[in-house]
Design a protein around this motif. Structure first.
Motif, PDB file in Angstrom:
ATOM      1  N   ALA A  12       0.842  -1.205   0.000  1.00  0.00           N
ATOM      2  CA  ALA A  12       0.000   0.000   0.000  1.00  0.00           C
ATOM      3  C   ALA A  12       0.873   1.250   0.000  1.00  0.00           C
ATOM      4  O   ALA A  12       0.487   2.294  -0.519  1.00  0.00           O
ATOM      5  N   ALA A  13       2.073   1.122   0.569  1.00  0.00           N
ATOM      6  CA  ALA A  13       2.995   2.264   0.622  1.00  0.00           C
ATOM      7  C   ALA A  13       3.798   2.388  -0.678  1.00  0.00           C
ATOM      8  O   ALA A  13       4.622   3.284  -0.808  1.00  0.00           O
ATOM      9  N   GLY A  14       3.573   1.452  -1.604  1.00  0.00           N
ATOM     10  CA  GLY A  14       4.191   1.568  -2.914  1.00  0.00           C
ATOM     11  C   GLY A  14       5.404   0.690  -3.165  1.00  0.00           C
ATOM     12  O   GLY A  14       6.042   0.802  -4.204  1.00  0.00           O
ATOM     13  N   TYR A  15       5.727  -0.185  -2.243  1.00  0.00           N
ATOM     14  CA  TYR A  15       6.893  -1.052  -2.430  1.00  0.00           C
ATOM     15  C   TYR A  15       6.508  -2.337  -3.171  1.00  0.00           C
ATOM     16  O   TYR A  15       5.381  -2.805  -3.073  1.00  0.00           O
ATOM     17  N   GLU A  16       7.480  -2.882  -3.881  1.00  0.00           N
ATOM     18  CA  GLU A  16       7.275  -4.176  -4.514  1.00  0.00           C
ATOM     19  C   GLU A  16       7.756  -5.236  -3.529  1.00  0.00           C
ATOM     20  O   GLU A  16       8.896  -5.173  -3.052  1.00  0.00           O
ATOM     21  N   LEU A 457     -13.033  14.645   8.548  1.00  0.00           N
ATOM     22  CA  LEU A 457     -12.314  14.732   7.278  1.00  0.00           C
ATOM     23  C   LEU A 457     -10.794  14.652   7.440  1.00  0.00           C
ATOM     24  O   LEU A 457     -10.126  13.935   6.699  1.00  0.00           O
ATOM     25  N   THR A 458     -10.265  15.374   8.403  1.00  0.00           N
ATOM     26  CA  THR A 458      -8.800  15.392   8.537  1.00  0.00           C
ATOM     27  C   THR A 458      -8.291  14.029   8.991  1.00  0.00           C
ATOM     28  O   THR A 458      -7.242  13.572   8.545  1.00  0.00           O
ATOM     29  N   LEU A 459      -9.066  13.355   9.850  1.00  0.00           N
ATOM     30  CA  LEU A 459      -8.643  12.023  10.279  1.00  0.00           C
ATOM     31  C   LEU A 459      -8.655  11.065   9.085  1.00  0.00           C
ATOM     32  O   LEU A 459      -7.705  10.309   8.878  1.00  0.00           O
ATOM     33  N   ALA A 460      -9.721  11.119   8.297  1.00  0.00           N
ATOM     34  CA  ALA A 460      -9.832  10.247   7.120  1.00  0.00           C
ATOM     35  C   ALA A 460      -8.714  10.529   6.119  1.00  0.00           C
ATOM     36  O   ALA A 460      -8.204   9.628   5.472  1.00  0.00           O
ATOM     37  N   ALA A 461      -8.327  11.799   6.048  1.00  0.00           N
ATOM     38  CA  ALA A 461      -7.296  12.192   5.082  1.00  0.00           C
ATOM     39  C   ALA A 461      -5.914  11.686   5.476  1.00  0.00           C
ATOM     40  O   ALA A 461      -4.983  11.702   4.683  1.00  0.00           O
ATOM     41  N   ARG A 462      -5.775  11.253   6.725  1.00  0.00           N
ATOM     42  CA  ARG A 462      -4.439  10.838   7.196  1.00  0.00           C
ATOM     43  C   ARG A 462      -4.116   9.370   6.949  1.00  0.00           C
ATOM     44  O   ARG A 462      -3.105   8.867   7.450  1.00  0.00           O
ATOM     45  N   LEU A 463      -4.962   8.663   6.194  1.00  0.00           N
ATOM     46  CA  LEU A 463      -4.715   7.234   5.960  1.00  0.00           C
ATOM     47  C   LEU A 463      -3.342   6.967   5.342  1.00  0.00           C
ATOM     48  O   LEU A 463      -2.594   6.112   5.822  1.00  0.00           O
ATOM     49  N   ASP A 464      -3.005   7.698   4.273  1.00  0.00           N
ATOM     50  CA  ASP A 464      -1.729   7.441   3.599  1.00  0.00           C
ATOM     51  C   ASP A 464      -0.549   7.691   4.528  1.00  0.00           C
ATOM     52  O   ASP A 464       0.442   6.960   4.515  1.00  0.00           O
ATOM     53  N   GLU A 465      -0.697   8.726   5.354  1.00  0.00           N
ATOM     54  CA  GLU A 465       0.343   9.034   6.339  1.00  0.00           C
ATOM     55  C   GLU A 465       0.471   7.880   7.345  1.00  0.00           C
ATOM     56  O   GLU A 465       1.575   7.468   7.705  1.00  0.00           O
ATOM     57  N   ALA A 466      -0.686   7.343   7.760  1.00  0.00           N
ATOM     58  CA  ALA A 466      -0.676   6.227   8.718  1.00  0.00           C
ATOM     59  C   ALA A 466      -0.008   5.002   8.100  1.00  0.00           C
ATOM     60  O   ALA A 466       0.770   4.303   8.755  1.00  0.00           O
ATOM     61  N   ALA A 468       2.218   5.027   5.640  1.00  0.00           N
ATOM     62  CA  ALA A 468       3.645   5.321   5.478  1.00  0.00           C
ATOM     63  C   ALA A 468       4.388   5.147   6.804  1.00  0.00           C
ATOM     64  O   ALA A 468       5.477   4.575   6.858  1.00  0.00           O
ATOM     65  N   GLN A 469       3.778   5.626   7.868  1.00  0.00           N
ATOM     66  CA  GLN A 469       4.411   5.530   9.184  1.00  0.00           C
ATOM     67  C   GLN A 469       4.485   4.076   9.662  1.00  0.00           C
ATOM     68  O   GLN A 469       5.474   3.632  10.222  1.00  0.00           O
ATOM     69  N   ALA A 471       4.634   1.521   7.765  1.00  0.00           N
ATOM     70  CA  ALA A 471       5.662   0.865   6.947  1.00  0.00           C
ATOM     71  C   ALA A 471       7.054   1.235   7.448  1.00  0.00           C
ATOM     72  O   ALA A 471       7.908   0.370   7.626  1.00  0.00           O
ATOM     73  N   ALA A 472       7.266   2.506   7.707  1.00  0.00           N
ATOM     74  CA  ALA A 472       8.585   2.980   8.128  1.00  0.00           C
ATOM     75  C   ALA A 472       8.995   2.374   9.464  1.00  0.00           C
ATOM     76  O   ALA A 472      10.157   2.038   9.674  1.00  0.00           O
ATOM     77  N   GLN A 473       8.039   2.237  10.348  1.00  0.00           N
ATOM     78  CA  GLN A 473       8.346   1.674  11.668  1.00  0.00           C
ATOM     79  C   GLN A 473       8.181   0.154  11.699  1.00  0.00           C
ATOM     80  O   GLN A 473       8.404  -0.462  12.727  1.00  0.00           O
ATOM     81  N   ALA A 474       7.760  -0.415  10.576  1.00  0.00           N
ATOM     82  CA  ALA A 474       7.478  -1.849  10.509  1.00  0.00           C
ATOM     83  C   ALA A 474       6.575  -2.253  11.667  1.00  0.00           C
ATOM     84  O   ALA A 474       6.817  -3.229  12.368  1.00  0.00           O
ATOM     85  N   GLU A 475       5.524  -1.461  11.854  1.00  0.00           N
ATOM     86  CA  GLU A 475       4.644  -1.680  12.999  1.00  0.00           C
ATOM     87  C   GLU A 475       3.166  -1.651  12.589  1.00  0.00           C
ATOM     88  O   GLU A 475       2.518  -0.596  12.611  1.00  0.00           O
ATOM     89  N   PRO A 476       2.623  -2.822  12.210  1.00  0.00           N
ATOM     90  CA  PRO A 476       1.216  -2.892  11.812  1.00  0.00           C
ATOM     91  C   PRO A 476       0.247  -2.383  12.888  1.00  0.00           C
ATOM     92  O   PRO A 476      -0.828  -1.888  12.560  1.00  0.00           O
ATOM     93  N   ALA A 477       0.618  -2.481  14.149  1.00  0.00           N
ATOM     94  CA  ALA A 477      -0.269  -2.030  15.228  1.00  0.00           C
ATOM     95  C   ALA A 477      -0.614  -0.554  15.057  1.00  0.00           C
ATOM     96  O   ALA A 477      -1.704  -0.115  15.417  1.00  0.00           O
ATOM     97  N   TYR A 478       0.309   0.194  14.477  1.00  0.00           N
ATOM     98  CA  TYR A 478       0.079   1.613  14.274  1.00  0.00           C
ATOM     99  C   TYR A 478      -1.115   1.826  13.349  1.00  0.00           C
ATOM    100  O   TYR A 478      -1.993   2.642  13.634  1.00  0.00           O
TER     101      TYR A 478
END
Length: 537
Positions: A12-16, A457-466, A468-469, A471-478
RNA sequence: GCUCCCGUAGCUCAGUGGAUAGAGCAUCUGCCUUCUAAGCAGAGGGUCGCACGUUCGAGUCGUGCCGGGGGUACCA
């Protein structure tokens, strides 16, 4: 579950991403099952195969081996669970292990049958959870296709390992390490090749990881193992060229970064492996191999009681009890899924008696998987999960079904809404840039509901950020926590505003647009966690 | 011994150096004539293990201690 969800997040974050499931078919657990069949049950490949075919569907081969494995544990201790292992009987394991590694003998053939059947059962269980694989590299090929030999040579060349001529580890190849200091009890060095010439897991994993990183210049042969669908096959490795159809297989391995999803209890072994990989392939270094570690799933004392396991007073006072396959102490995934499906089906039947039996079962399955996936994903990787039936079977509060329910409610608004009202809203939103429309919207946001609209709206808009974060932290719980927050925000929004019946047209258009965005993001967020949304629940 | 992780509400857990530390469960109290109550609202509940330090500011970073767990296998 963690690995599968991490894969979904990375994609989802764009990695293969390529998904591998390592098949440890020459290890101690397979050897122990074989010892059970050969030395307790006095069976051969032929009789094991006949037994397998005669087993009832509710107690298939993997269940049989689970029980057998516990019996072998007792067998090594001459029937007394608290006794020490009998050295003579333990020698059967060592000999079996050696013969399996050697190959081309009846015991190795039996081991191959057992390992392959267990793998097949495992893939079926995982498929129930929505988990699929791309390739299944087998440990036997690491040995037979000389992956290990090549890695071994490189490890010697780089002086990462050395031969011990004398002392406690005489006859072994060891990797010196300063990861911890040695004492009288514990040697600092890690044994890579045993004195009988067989290779430890750490050694085989070094070879495997070098292949995963494309640093070995060797490849497996492949053949299809499981057809998930027309365009997705799980390939398995083979050393038999005549059986392989490697030309049809995708190119596997050669990744730039590998995430090894392994229990934190193996962190020492993984540190050794990474050290070995870095010694042989300094150009990619230790950073290319990540140990995606997680704490264990243990049993709560209450869960032990539910399973009919007697606990000592000391154990009862603990917050969790470690599972143990050898002691037969654990919860089987299939049993748990079935139980979740039964509980969910009862609920669905009560709420929706109008649904067909098939529809109820499908809905119950989606809810059960949602419950289980969220239950396992809501904990951070460093937290020990004390498995509890009451919590795992709960569909209320911070659970998968709670999140699914919010999405189902959202969808039901749009199902009941007539097309005209919906298209009016869409047309209105499209004209947002027009001064007149913008003015109307501004007024709607200016009243007391405006803050609520913005929050949603702002919470819904933060999905991609969530994502990305996460993925970066390798933490699905986030992402799991974010999904729950989003569901909670929508449930509140749903409660506070009547959407279809809203009479103020501008306000209705906005409510519809916001709800549409929220359900879309919630559905995507859930999908990234591997959780589907049923039609009704 | 060495090493890694954990310690936050009664319980189970979130918490990215920044506002009055948050969820869920449990307990108590309200809310279904409405787009689904698997829901919503409210109440009570905290020396963030202890001490010292860094900082304008520490649950978060550092050091030391206390308590719990994992690892330190010729198992994985």
């Amino acid at each position: 579950m963690l690995g599968d969800t991490f894969v979904r997040i990375m994609r989802a974050a764009g990695y293969e991403v390529e998904v591998q499931n390592y098949v440890d078919n020459t290890g101690v657990q397979v050897a122990d099952c074989v010892v059970g069949f050969e030395h307790i049950e006095h069976m051969t490949l032929e009789t094991v195969r006949a037994l397998d075919e005669s087993l009832p569907p509710e107690r298939p081969f993997d269940y049989y081996c689970w029980d057998l494995y516990a019996r072998v544990g007792l067998f090594y201790r001459n029937g007394d669970a608290n006794a020490k292992e009998d050295a003579e009987r333990l020698r059967l394991r060592g000999e079996t292990l050696r013969v399996i590694e050697e190959g081309n003998n009846p015991t190795a053939e039996l081991a191959d049958y057992v390992a392959t059947r267990i793998l097949d059962c495992h893939l079926t269980t995982m498929l129930r959870l929505g988990i699929v694989y791309d390739v299944l590299p087998r440990e036997s090929e690491i040995l037979h296709l000389h992956f290990w030999d090549k890695a071994f040579g490189r490890l010697r060349e780089t002086n990462a390992i050395r031969y011990e001529a004398e002392g406690r580890n005489a006859g072994c190849w060891v990797m010196p390490t300063n990861l911890h200091t040695s004492t009288d009890e514990h040697e600092a060095d890690k044994i890579i090749v045993r004195s009988n010439g067989t290779v430890t897991y750490a050694g085989k994993d070094i070879a495997y990881q070098l292949w995963k990183l494309g640093r070995l210049n060797l490849d497996f042969y492949y053949k299809p193992f499981r057809n998930y669908s027309n365009d997705h096959v799980a390939w398995i490795t083979t050393s038999d060229v005549s059986q392989a159809s490697s030309a049809d297989a995708p190119k596997f391995g050669g990744g730039s970064k590998i995430y090894n999803v392994i229990d934190s209890r193996q962190s020492y072994t993984q540190d050794i492996v990474r050290q070995g990989v870095a010694a042989v392939a300094p150009e990619v270094g230790a950073e290319a191999s990540v140990h995606l570690s997680y704490e264990m799933v243990a049993l709560s004392p209450a869960a032990c009681e539910d399973l009919g396991i007697e606990l000592s007073a000391e154990d009862r006072a603990r917050s969790f009890i470690e599972m143990s396959g050898r002691k037969g102490l654990g919860v089987k995934a299939d049993d748990l899924i079935t139980r979740l499906e039964e509980v969910a089906e009862t609920e669905v039947s009560e709420r929706h008696p109008e649904l067909s039996g098939k529809a109820r079962k499908e809905t119950a399955h989606i809810i059960a998987i949602g419950a289980l996936r969220y239950f396992l994903l809501k904990w951070t990787r460093t937290s020990v999960i004390a498995f509890d039936f009451k919590e795992a079977l709960s569909f209320e509060g911070e659970t998968g079904p709670y999140c699914q329910y919010a999405a189902v409610r959202a969808n039901s608004i749009f199902r009941k809404m007539n097309d005209k009202i919906y298209s009016q809203a869409i047309q209105f939103i499209k004209r947002l840039k027009e001064t007149e429309v913008a003015e109307q919207v501004k007024n709607s946001f200016a009243n007391e509901s405006g803050d609520e609209f913005w929050t949603m709206l702002t919470l819904a808009a933060r999905l991609d950020e969530a994502i990305a974060q996460s993925a970066a932290q390798a933490e699905p719980a986030y992402l799991a926590k974010y999904t729950f927050q989003l569901a909670r925000a929508f449930n509140l929004f749903y409660h506070r505003h009547r959407i279809i019946s809203e009479e103020d047209a501008t306000r209705r258009h906005l409510l519809i647009a916001i709800a549409d965005i929220a359900r879309g993001q919630l559905t995507r967020s859930l999908a990234t966690l591997g959780i589907a949304v049923p039609e009704r629940m």
